[in-house]
Design a protein around this motif. Structure first.
Motif, PDB file in Angstrom:
ATOM      1  N   VAL A 221     -71.186  32.257  14.250  1.00 26.99           N
ATOM      2  CA  VAL A 221     -70.605  33.131  15.262  1.00 26.99           C
ATOM      3  C   VAL A 221     -70.359  34.476  14.585  1.00 26.99           C
ATOM      4  O   VAL A 221     -69.582  34.574  13.634  1.00 26.99           O
TER       5      VAL A 221
ATOM      6  N   ALA B 188     -70.107  27.781  20.528  1.00 34.54           N
ATOM      7  CA  ALA B 188     -70.063  27.199  19.187  1.00 34.54           C
ATOM      8  C   ALA B 188     -69.782  25.704  19.253  1.00 34.54           C
ATOM      9  O   ALA B 188     -70.407  24.903  18.545  1.00 34.54           O
ATOM     10  N   ASP B 189     -68.861  25.314  20.103  1.00 36.93           N
ATOM     11  CA  ASP B 189     -68.512  23.898  20.237  1.00 36.93           C
ATOM     12  C   ASP B 189     -69.703  23.093  20.756  1.00 36.93           C
ATOM     13  O   ASP B 189     -70.034  22.020  20.225  1.00 36.93           O
TER      14      ASP B 189
ATOM     15  N   LEU C 156     -65.096  30.192  13.053  1.00 39.71           N
ATOM     16  CA  LEU C 156     -65.833  29.379  14.021  1.00 39.71           C
ATOM     17  C   LEU C 156     -67.220  28.992  13.522  1.00 39.71           C
ATOM     18  O   LEU C 156     -67.961  28.300  14.224  1.00 39.71           O
TER      19      LEU C 156
ATOM     20  N   ARG D 278     -67.000  36.058  13.147  1.00 37.96           N
ATOM     21  CA  ARG D 278     -65.925  35.072  13.330  1.00 37.96           C
ATOM     22  C   ARG D 278     -66.184  33.881  12.400  1.00 37.96           C
ATOM     23  O   ARG D 278     -66.604  32.803  12.832  1.00 37.96           O
TER      24      ARG D 278
ATOM     25  N   ASP E 259     -67.990  32.744  23.166  1.00 40.13           N
ATOM     26  CA  ASP E 259     -68.403  32.455  21.785  1.00 40.13           C
ATOM     27  C   ASP E 259     -67.883  31.092  21.340  1.00 40.13           C
ATOM     28  O   ASP E 259     -68.614  30.277  20.770  1.00 40.13           O
ATOM     29  N   ALA E 260     -66.595  30.843  21.592  1.00 43.49           N
ATOM     30  CA  ALA E 260     -65.977  29.595  21.159  1.00 43.49           C
ATOM     31  C   ALA E 260     -66.593  28.403  21.883  1.00 43.49           C
ATOM     32  O   ALA E 260     -66.867  27.360  21.265  1.00 43.49           O
ATOM     33  N   SER E 261     -66.825  28.507  23.182  1.00 48.99           N
ATOM     34  CA  SER E 261     -67.432  27.415  23.946  1.00 48.99           C
ATOM     35  C   SER E 261     -68.853  27.130  23.466  1.00 48.99           C
ATOM     36  O   SER E 261     -69.255  25.975  23.294  1.00 48.99           O
TER      37      SER E 261
ATOM     38  N   ALA F 144     -64.994  36.453  23.522  1.00 48.15           N
ATOM     39  CA  ALA F 144     -64.411  35.503  22.571  1.00 48.15           C
ATOM     40  C   ALA F 144     -64.410  34.082  23.115  1.00 48.15           C
ATOM     41  O   ALA F 144     -64.729  33.119  22.404  1.00 48.15           O
TER      42      ALA F 144
END
Length: 331
Positions: A102, A90-91, A108, A105, A86-88, A83
């Motif tokens: 993502v 995406a950013d 995101l 998710r 994934d977030a890093s 998780a």
């Protein structure tokens, strides 16, 4: 509608999958049908993805996250199984100017992957805003059964004929010609007579095609959920929609987006308005426009068209639940 459906041109575009697990392999299967250049960023790959790289179907970036590899990427699909990663990812991808998906998710994601029915070049995408993927797959299964496997070949054949159609069929007649194509020759093509169907189309371009006057469809004004399937079909095939000021916006939303819409403003006695609208429908029919007349007075409208000897059909609508309850109470 949070996610607007849109088909992107990915011809020779760079698409990057971040992740090398089974979920990433599933996305690769989908993306590999396109003409995009696919990269896969992960330290380790499942055998299917290793084979794809070995076969030259994708290139491998052996890293969990490489910022430099994001430059120039059109779409990034992220499925790392972590998780935080994934977030890093995406950013960073968003900062690089890519559209981001993502997996599983949607919060995101800039874009979500729909379920797809592929009859290339005919493609149907089904989305549920990420809320019910199982429902999307069920709809996909039903559409797969409805759309014949040969549909893509038929569409490709029509694409090759488009220049001839544009040259030989006048703009006014073009839509009627396309309607004839998909109702007649398409059925023969689907039945296996592919060469004969295409020859019939080419012959029609030279010698003409069967034409028939489309009746004016008179539909009573009602709520959108009261519209029968037949009424919706007429709205979705209409060239011209004549409607009164009180017609529900939900009903008009059922109509073909490119249909011309004319609001009937009452002038003088109601009879005059009906007669004037009937004459407008008659003119449209002479111009071979498929016309729908939405009215609070369907009987009067049908009678006025009959007086002018205009071919018309009365399309019924459903009965409102309140009316059903009232009838039950009266009984």
């Amino acid at each position: 509608m949070r996610h607007f459906p849109l088909f992107l041109n990915v011809e020779d575009a760079q698409v990057l999958i971040i992740g090398g697990n089974e979920g990433a392999a599933q996305k690769f299967r989908l993306l590999s049908r396109s003409s995009a250049r696919i990269g896969i960023m992960a330290e380790a790959l499942v055998p299917e993805l290793r084979d794809a790289v070995a076969d030259g179907l994708a290139h491998h970036i052996p890293a969990s996250l490489n910022t430099e590899a994001l430059a120039g990427t059109r779409i990034v699909v992220i499925c790392t199984g972590c998780a935080a990663l994934d977030a890093s990812a995406a950013d960073l991808a968003r900062r690089a100017g890519a559209l981001v998906n993502v997996v599983d998710r949607p919060a995101l994601s800039d874009a979500i992957m729909p379920a797809i029915v592929d009859r290339d070049p005919v493609v149907v995408a089904i989305g549920t805003e990420g809320t019910a993927p199982v429902l999307a797959r069920q709809i996909k299964t039903r559409l797969e059964a409805m759309l014949e496997p040969s549909l893509g070949r038929f569409a490709a054949g029509l694409g090759a004929l488009r220049p001839q159609i544009a040259h030989r069929i006048t703009p006014r007649d073009r839509r009627a010609f396309w309607e004839w194509l998909v109702s007649g020759p398409r059925q023969r093509f689907a039945g296996g007579a592919e060469v004969e169907a295409l020859a019939e189309i080419e012959g029609a371009l030279i010698e003409g095609y069967p034409r028939s006057t489309t009746p004016v469809s008179v539909i009573p004004t009602a709520d959108a959920d009261m519209m029968t399937l037949r009424a919706v079909q007429r709205l979705q095939s209409a060239d011209l929609i004549l409607h009164e000021p009180g017609t529900s916006a939900d009903v008009l939303d059922l109509a073909r987006r490119d249909a011309e819409r004319e609001r009937i403003e009452p002038t003088g006695p109601a009879r005059w308005t009906i007669e004037r609208t009937a004459r407008r429908a008659m003119t449209a029919q002479h111009d071979r426009a498929q016309t729908v007349w939405l009215t609070d007075r369907p009987d009067a409208a049908t009678a006025a068209l009959a007086q002018l000897r205009v071919d018309a059909e009365a399309i019924p609508v459903g009965v409102a639940p309140s009316a059903v309850v009232a009838r039950a109470e009266d009984g």
